[in-house]
Write a protein that holds these residues in place. Structure first.
Motif, PDB file in Angstrom:
ATOM      1  N   ASP A  92     -21.064  13.859  35.237  1.00  0.00           N
ATOM      2  CA  ASP A  92     -20.233  13.458  33.997  1.00  0.00           C
ATOM      3  C   ASP A  92     -20.125  13.535  32.976  1.00  0.00           C
ATOM      4  OD1 ASP A  92     -21.826  11.951  33.302  1.00  0.00           O
ATOM      5  OD2 ASP A  92     -21.286  10.188  33.684  1.00  0.00           O
ATOM      6  N   LEU A 128      -6.721   9.922  29.818  1.00  0.00           N
ATOM      7  CA  LEU A 128      -6.753   9.068  29.302  1.00  0.00           C
ATOM      8  C   LEU A 128      -6.764   9.615  27.921  1.00  0.00           C
ATOM      9  CD1 LEU A 128     -10.345   7.711  30.239  1.00  0.00           C
ATOM     10  CD2 LEU A 128      -8.542   6.389  30.220  1.00  0.00           C
ATOM     11  N   VAL A 148     -16.436   9.271  30.474  1.00  0.00           N
ATOM     12  CA  VAL A 148     -15.515   8.921  31.054  1.00  0.00           C
ATOM     13  C   VAL A 148     -16.666   8.055  32.730  1.00  0.00           C
ATOM     14  CG1 VAL A 148     -13.964   9.867  33.477  1.00  0.00           C
ATOM     15  CG2 VAL A 148     -13.887  10.408  30.850  1.00  0.00           C
ATOM     16  N   GLY A 149     -17.673   8.377  33.300  1.00  0.00           N
ATOM     17  CA  GLY A 149     -18.534   7.796  34.221  1.00  0.00           C
ATOM     18  C   GLY A 149     -19.109   6.761  33.241  1.00  0.00           C
ATOM     19  N   ILE A 176     -17.263   4.468  31.317  1.00  0.00           N
ATOM     20  CA  ILE A 176     -16.268   3.649  30.854  1.00  0.00           C
ATOM     21  C   ILE A 176     -15.811   3.474  32.427  1.00  0.00           C
ATOM     22  CG2 ILE A 176     -13.946   4.133  30.751  1.00  0.00           C
ATOM     23  CD1 ILE A 176     -14.161   6.207  28.917  1.00  0.00           C
ATOM     24  N   LEU A 177     -15.895   4.404  33.634  1.00  0.00           N
ATOM     25  CA  LEU A 177     -15.782   4.007  34.981  1.00  0.00           C
ATOM     26  C   LEU A 177     -16.631   2.324  35.605  1.00  0.00           C
ATOM     27  CD1 LEU A 177     -15.393   7.563  36.081  1.00  0.00           C
ATOM     28  CD2 LEU A 177     -13.612   5.545  36.790  1.00  0.00           C
ATOM     29  N   ARG A 201     -11.862  -3.582  44.935  1.00  0.00           N
ATOM     30  CA  ARG A 201     -11.617  -2.171  43.917  1.00  0.00           C
ATOM     31  C   ARG A 201     -11.029  -0.668  44.488  1.00  0.00           C
ATOM     32  NH1 ARG A 201     -16.418  -0.353  39.197  1.00  0.00           N
ATOM     33  NH2 ARG A 201     -14.277   0.023  37.594  1.00  0.00           N
ATOM     34  N   LEU A 242     -13.206  13.793  36.686  1.00  0.00           N
ATOM     35  CA  LEU A 242     -13.854  13.286  35.805  1.00  0.00           C
ATOM     36  C   LEU A 242     -13.227  14.335  35.086  1.00  0.00           C
ATOM     37  CD1 LEU A 242     -17.815  12.548  36.086  1.00  0.00           C
ATOM     38  CD2 LEU A 242     -15.889  10.976  35.955  1.00  0.00           C
ATOM     39  N   GLN A 278     -16.325  15.600  41.952  1.00  0.00           N
ATOM     40  CA  GLN A 278     -16.566  14.352  41.010  1.00  0.00           C
ATOM     41  C   GLN A 278     -16.484  14.844  39.593  1.00  0.00           C
ATOM     42  OE1 GLN A 278     -20.476  12.403  40.933  1.00  0.00           O
ATOM     43  NE2 GLN A 278     -20.580  12.907  39.364  1.00  0.00           N
ATOM     44  N   HIS A 279     -16.606  16.347  38.957  1.00  0.00           N
ATOM     45  CA  HIS A 279     -16.487  17.549  37.774  1.00  0.00           C
ATOM     46  C   HIS A 279     -14.909  17.567  37.889  1.00  0.00           C
ATOM     47  CE1 HIS A 279     -17.690  19.416  34.938  1.00  0.00           C
ATOM     48  NE2 HIS A 279     -17.256  20.193  35.055  1.00  0.00           N
ATOM     49  N   PHE A 303     -18.651   5.445  41.913  1.00  0.00           N
ATOM     50  CA  PHE A 303     -18.568   4.549  40.604  1.00  0.00           C
ATOM     51  C   PHE A 303     -18.390   3.127  40.992  1.00  0.00           C
ATOM     52  CE2 PHE A 303     -19.890   7.991  37.596  1.00  0.00           C
ATOM     53  CZ  PHE A 303     -19.475   9.463  38.138  1.00  0.00           C
ATOM     54  N   PHE A 304     -17.676   2.732  42.133  1.00  0.00           N
ATOM     55  CA  PHE A 304     -16.834   2.183  42.250  1.00  0.00           C
ATOM     56  C   PHE A 304     -18.478   0.901  42.866  1.00  0.00           C
ATOM     57  CE2 PHE A 304     -14.328   2.400  39.421  1.00  0.00           C
ATOM     58  CZ  PHE A 304     -13.255   3.270  39.947  1.00  0.00           C
ATOM     59  N   VAL A 355      -8.337   1.625  33.833  1.00  0.00           N
ATOM     60  CA  VAL A 355      -8.378   2.365  34.219  1.00  0.00           C
ATOM     61  C   VAL A 355      -8.526   3.240  36.225  1.00  0.00           C
ATOM     62  CG1 VAL A 355     -10.756   2.755  36.057  1.00  0.00           C
ATOM     63  CG2 VAL A 355     -11.116   1.991  33.708  1.00  0.00           C
TER      64      VAL A 355
END
Lengths: 188, 254
Positions: free
Chosen positions: B7, A181, B16-17, B19-20, A37, A174, A170-171, A146-147, A127
């Protein structure tokens, strides 16, 4: 993806070091989806992403003799190998990021949208395309957090950055994703 | 997962978090299976990369070493110096220690070996030994130092090893330090492990017949057997200076 049991991984690593190929196979089973991924977010072509994924596991096996359990968690160690592999791949193939228009076309988004509908239709492909627009470091943080379900501390170890830097990345990541999006939906 | 509260940036009313997190993507099953087969085929065909593979190679060496030790050679070799009959046995025993050490202990073994090379250089200088013998010990030091740094996983731990090794070098007598610094400057490692040569270091050969080892060039070290640098068999600072400080687990990478 299921949560990682670090003690189980440690046992599998020890068995791998003793030449137990099936133990390394179990490590592969646990991490392959995470690695793939992440590779797909950095490598557009799925076949090339498969090659990168395979390379990651081969390199991990080559280096497993020098993995120090007291250093960083196995997942963070493996992520470093994965990140280096995607960077090597990018250098070799000199990929140029996709322009936004082509991206929207590939998405094939329904022109009639409201916010919740757009979100509801976002699949892995969308995504992935959005994450690909991030910088390498931002994408790495997203992948780890997140993954790969890593906490801030392990993410910091994987990326060799401070926890504060990881939070900031991270901020920003996002926020960038939210912007991407929104722009996707505006093109409809 | 409370530390995911950052997030907050949302797309519409969906974070968004989320969604991920929800857009999971699995590797296609056929791809996963064929890749697994290829990876494991590689693993099985490269046993020497694992400890198990290396252990098979070591087994034959161990048998030889045990036979030699039975004859007292193992004990005798521990005091051996470059050029000595049993020196190769000593070096072989050291390699066995490296191979059978657990992963987290390998760097410590390398540091011990590097310290032994320092002791050898001191004793060689005391005895007025040849440049070839000094070269051999100096090369061995450089190899062990590089080994200690290379087995560390992350850069912070590697840097700590470098500092540890340089501290050991710093504690050695000046003549020994000079030889070691020449050896370090010749190896291709991170810049931090190769301190610059002092301006006074001469660059000439020390002797044609003795300098064919291809190792670092030694400065002309004044050797005076009548005035040993220190008492034979004792090391400045005592045994304690040779033991590595206990390692703490690295908590954070810089």
């Amino acid at each position: 993806m299921t949560a990682i049991d670090e003690r189980h991984i440690d046992r599998l690593v020890r068995r791998s070091l003793r030449g137990d190929a099936e133990a390394f196979g179990r490590i592969y089973d646990i991490y392959v989806d995470r690695v793939y991924r992440y590779a797909r977010t950095r490598v557009n072509d799925p076949h090339e992403a498969e090659d990168v994924t395979e390379t990651v596991f081969l390199k991990a096996f080559e280096a497993i003799g020098s993995y120090d359990r007291r250093g960083i968690p196995f997942g963070a160690w493996l992520f470093r190998i994965a990140r280096n592999a995607t960077i090597d791949h990018a250098r070799r193939s000199a990929r140029v990021p996709e322009p936004m228009d082509d991206l929207v076309e590939q998405m094939g988004l329904d022109p009639v949208t409201v916010e919740e509908q757009v979100a509801a239709r976002l699949d892995g492909k969308a995504v992935r395309a959005a994450v690909r627009r991030l910088t390498d470091e931002q994408a790495s943080v997203i992948a780890c957090r997140f993954f790969w379900d890593m906490d801030i501390r392990d993410t910091a170890r994987a990326l060799e950055r401070t926890e504060g830097a990881v939070k900031a990345l991270q901020h920003r990541a996002l926020r960038s994703l939210a912007r991407v999006l929104e722009e996707m939906s505006e093109h409809e | 997962m409370s530390d995911r509260s950052e997030d907050r940036p949302t797309h519409g009313r969906v974070s968004v978090g989320d969604i991920l997190h929800s857009s999971d993507e699995l590797t296609p099953p056929d791809v996963k299976a064929s890749m697994r087969a290829r990876v494991l085929a590689s693993v099985v065909s490269e046993p020497s990369r694992t400890r198990a593979g290396r252990t098979h190679v070591v087994a034959a060496t161990l048998v030889t070493v045990v036979l030699l030790c039975t004859a007292g050679v193992g004990v005798a070799s521990s005091r051996s110096l470059p050029g000595g009959t049993f020196y190769p046995v000593k070096r072989a025993l050291e390699q066995v220690r490296v191979i059978i050490a657990p992963a987290e202990g390998q760097a410590d073994v390398y540091v011990d070996i590097a310290d032994e090379r320092i002791r050898e250089i001191e004793r060689l200088l005391n005895m007025g030994a040849s440049a070839r013998a000094l070269n051999q010990a100096a090369d061995g030091f450089a190899d062990a130092a590089k080994g200690a740094v290379d087995v560390e996983v992350d850069e912070a731990a590697a840097q700590r090893r470098v500092e540890e090794i340089l501290q050991h070098v710093d504690e050695a007598p000046p003549a020994v330090k000079e030889i070691i610094e020449s050896a370090l400057s010749g190896i291709q490692t991170a810049p931090s492990i190769a301190p610059p040569l002092s301006p006074e270091s001469p660059s000439g050969e020390t002797g044609g017949a003795d300098s064919d080892a291809g190792g670092p060039v030694l400065p002309d070290v004044p050797v005076s057997p009548a005035a040993p640098l220190f008492e034979e068999g004792r090391v400045p600072g005592g045994v304690d200076s040779m033991s590595s400080p206990p390692l703490g687990t690295p908590e954070e990478t810089p």
